[in-house]
Design a protein around this motif. Structure first.
Motif, PDB file in Angstrom:
ATOM      1  N   ALA A 190     -72.762 -88.415  69.580  1.00 15.75           N
ATOM      2  CA  ALA A 190     -72.292 -87.898  70.873  1.00 15.75           C
ATOM      3  C   ALA A 190     -73.455 -87.173  71.531  1.00 15.75           C
ATOM      4  O   ALA A 190     -74.143 -86.379  70.895  1.00 15.75           O
TER       5      ALA A 190
ATOM      6  N   ILE B 153     -75.519 -73.786  70.481  1.00 19.03           N
ATOM      7  CA  ILE B 153     -74.164 -74.197  70.862  1.00 19.03           C
ATOM      8  C   ILE B 153     -73.364 -74.563  69.621  1.00 19.03           C
ATOM      9  O   ILE B 153     -72.186 -74.230  69.501  1.00 19.03           O
TER      10      ILE B 153
ATOM     11  N   ASP C  41     -66.536 -74.233  72.021  1.00 17.55           N
ATOM     12  CA  ASP C  41     -67.117 -74.095  70.680  1.00 17.55           C
ATOM     13  C   ASP C  41     -66.362 -74.959  69.670  1.00 17.55           C
ATOM     14  O   ASP C  41     -66.970 -75.664  68.846  1.00 17.55           O
TER      15      ASP C  41
ATOM     16  N   SER D  94     -75.361 -85.406  68.381  1.00 12.71           N
ATOM     17  CA  SER D  94     -74.439 -84.803  67.412  1.00 12.71           C
ATOM     18  C   SER D  94     -74.617 -85.391  66.014  1.00 12.71           C
ATOM     19  O   SER D  94     -74.377 -84.713  65.020  1.00 12.71           O
TER      20      SER D  94
ATOM     21  N   VAL E 299     -67.255 -78.511  70.129  1.00 10.87           N
ATOM     22  CA  VAL E 299     -68.556 -78.801  69.522  1.00 10.87           C
ATOM     23  C   VAL E 299     -68.406 -78.963  68.010  1.00 10.87           C
ATOM     24  O   VAL E 299     -68.953 -79.899  67.403  1.00 10.87           O
TER      25      VAL E 299
ATOM     26  N   MET F  56     -75.136 -84.431  73.538  1.00 12.21           N
ATOM     27  CA  MET F  56     -74.764 -83.009  73.668  1.00 12.21           C
ATOM     28  C   MET F  56     -75.159 -82.426  75.030  1.00 12.21           C
ATOM     29  O   MET F  56     -74.899 -81.264  75.300  1.00 12.21           O
TER      30      MET F  56
ATOM     31  N   THR G 279     -72.315 -81.116  77.076  1.00 20.17           N
ATOM     32  CA  THR G 279     -71.772 -79.918  76.431  1.00 20.17           C
ATOM     33  C   THR G 279     -72.645 -78.706  76.717  1.00 20.17           C
ATOM     34  O   THR G 279     -72.147 -77.615  76.972  1.00 20.17           O
ATOM     35  N   LEU G 280     -73.987 -78.959  76.671  1.00 19.78           N
ATOM     36  CA  LEU G 280     -74.934 -77.883  76.999  1.00 19.78           C
ATOM     37  C   LEU G 280     -74.658 -77.329  78.389  1.00 19.78           C
ATOM     38  O   LEU G 280     -74.569 -76.120  78.590  1.00 19.78           O
TER      39      LEU G 280
ATOM     40  N   ILE H 127     -66.880 -82.280  67.250  1.00 20.75           N
ATOM     41  CA  ILE H 127     -67.869 -83.361  67.413  1.00 20.75           C
ATOM     42  C   ILE H 127     -68.792 -83.424  66.204  1.00 20.75           C
ATOM     43  O   ILE H 127     -69.033 -84.504  65.628  1.00 20.75           O
ATOM     44  N   ILE H 128     -69.280 -82.264  65.787  1.00 27.29           N
ATOM     45  CA  ILE H 128     -70.242 -82.238  64.675  1.00 27.29           C
ATOM     46  C   ILE H 128     -69.579 -82.703  63.380  1.00 27.29           C
ATOM     47  O   ILE H 128     -70.149 -83.476  62.610  1.00 27.29           O
TER      48      ILE H 128
END
Lengths: 102, 396
Positions: B267, A91, B157, A56, B160, B269, B272-273, B163-164
């Motif tokens: 983090a 994603i 989503d 991330s 995500v 991913m 999450t994927l 997180i980003i």
């Protein structure tokens, strides 16, 4: 060094290539690769063809790069991401934010 | 008429013999033969005429003829009456039995049709509740499974995105921290200059002390001042050292901060994927289940009216109960004619012998009258409904 930077002044382009892992350890070098370039209308091309892993923080770095490019009126283009990397970009819905060329 | 043929043959034979005898016998003989033949012919014709007349007369005269054996007649009538009575009893019993059977059977069939219709209605209610249930699995707000999966995907989503953004903010924090570390280095440079000042002051104080010693008694006061200045420079050096230590401590803290921010920013991913893939699979699954369930429900919905119409047809066909009862009743009614005839015979048997012919005539007339009534009734009946397809009947 897993970051290669190439500046072509004539085309207003900065090419940054990342090899192997694109993670937090690269943040300082990555920032240095673009932060000195303040020429308006510069496009930043991120070559991810040799990137195998991305977390991330890499996505955060790309967003910071995008902020920088936006300030200069340029754009970020991601080139040839691998399947794994492309999935992560999907994603994160990055295809809405930046141009991804396969 | 064989007799006439015979006569003709005889006559032909006679004529033939006449022709033969014309030559051999005399005229007298011929005449006698001819007359005899003529007599036979006439007598035959007369006999035939008589016979026809007597046959015609027999039918007319039989009625008035009381020569029939009256006892035999009564005996015959008695037998017939008993046969008729027994037949009537048997037919009546059988008719009643048939009526009961039909009534029971029709009652059972009609009950089962009503039950079938009720079950069908129940099934329809269940299907409807299934449909509504299918559309709103979960809470009362009509949350469907599909909606749930979709919102799970959206939540993922959002997750995500969070997180980003955290990563981005952390990296920004990191660059600010790097700036701060650079500023600390600037402070270290300044401290070095301050230390230089202190050591120069110290040297200066040392020189002043030496000069004071050379001046002797006159420089005694100045020596005290020089000593004070020196101790000030030493104090200043100690203070500098303290500041350096504090800033070094801050640097250690910043290194720790760097580690924390790194954990925050990085983090993985992969999970999450996988979660995203799972949501996709789940979404497909839900869609498949939805379409299959919808197909099944559609089929069920088309079946329900078909059952309904089949039941209606069955119920309509139950009209045959009415028709059968009508037929059975008319059979019962028609039995009365046989009963009447039987009654007539019984009455006849109780009457005196001398008026038998008259009473037989009465019976014949009565039978004729009953026959015409019967055929009239039958004509009326054939006009009545004979097919079960005519008309519609709702449940009774």
């Amino acid at each position: 060094m897993s970051i290669k930077q190439q500046i072509s002044e004539s085309n207003n382009q900065v090419i940054i290539a990342i090899e192997n892992n694109f993670d937090f350890s690269l943040h300082q070098h990555f920032r240095e690769a673009y932060s000195h370039c303040n020429t308006p209308k510069t496009d930043f091309i991120l070559d991810l063809s040799h990137t195998e892993y991305m977390d991330s923080s890499a996505l955060g770095m790309i967003l910071l790069l995008k902020d920088h490019a936006d300030n200069l009126g340029g754009q970020v283009i991601i080139k040839k991401p691998s399947d794994t990397v492309n999935k992560i970009l999907e994603i994160a819905q990055f295809h809405r934010l930046v141009t991804i060329e396969k | 008429m064989p007799k006439a043929n015979l006569l003709l043959k005889i006559m032909l034979a006679a004529v033939f013999s006449l022709l033969i005898n014309v030559i051999f016998f005399n005229v007298y003989f011929i005449t006698v033969f001819f007359v005899l033949t003529l007599l036979i012919l006439v007598s035959y014709l007369l006999f035939n005429l008589n016979k026809n007349e007597s046959q015609a007369r027999e039918i007319n005269t039989d009625i008035n003829d009381s020569k029939i054996d009256n006892t035999l007649l009564r005996h015959s009538f008695n037998e017939i009456t008993e046969l008729l009575d027994e037949t009537i009893t048997i037919i009546t019993t059988e008719l009643d039995r048939a009526s009961t059977l039909v009534k029971d059977a029709v009652g059972g069939v009609s009950n089962s049709f009503i039950e079938l219709q009720a079950l069908n209605a129940q099934q329809q209610v269940m299907i409807s509740s299934l449909i509504s249930q299918h559309n709103s699995i979960g809470d009362e707000d009509g949350t469907t499974l599909a909606h749930f999966v979709q919102s799970s995907g959206e939540t993922l989503d959002d997750f995500v995105k969070v997180i980003i953004n955290t990563s981005k903010q952390s990296l920004e924090t990191m660059s600010f921290t790097d700036e701060m570390v650079k500023q600390f280095d600037g402070i270290f440079n300044l401290l070095e200059q301050v230390e230089n000042l202190a050591s120069q002051t110290n040297l200066l104080a040392l020189n002043a002390a030496i000069e004071a010693a050379r001046a002797g008694e006159a420089g005694r006061g100045f020596a005290v001042v020089a000593n004070e200045v020196r101790s000030l420079s030493v104090n200043s050096t100690e203070l500098n050292e303290d500041i350096r230590n504090e800033i070094n401590n801050a640097k250690i803290t910043i290194a720790k901060l760097r580690q924390s921010v790194e954990v925050m920013a990085s983090a993985d991913m992969t999970s999450t994927l996988e979660a995203k893939d799972d949501v996709g699979v789940m979404m497909n699954h839900v869609e498949q289940v939805n379409s299959k369930t919808a197909e099944g429900i559609d089929e069920l919905l088309t079946l329900t009216p078909q059952i309904e119409s089949a039941v209606s047809t069955g119920v309509r066909l139950l009209q045959f109960e009415d028709l059968t009862f009508q037929t059975l009743n008319s059979l019962k009614e028609e039995l009365q004619y046989i009963t009447m005839v039987s009654e007539e015979f019984k009455q006849f048997n109780q009457l005196p012998f001398n008026r038998d012919a008259e009473h037989l005539q009465i019976i014949a007339n009565k039978a004729k009258e009953l026959k015409s009534t019967l055929s009239h009734a039958n004509e009326n009946r054939t006009v009545m409904q004979s097919s079960m397809d005519e008309g519609e009947i709702e449940l009774f």
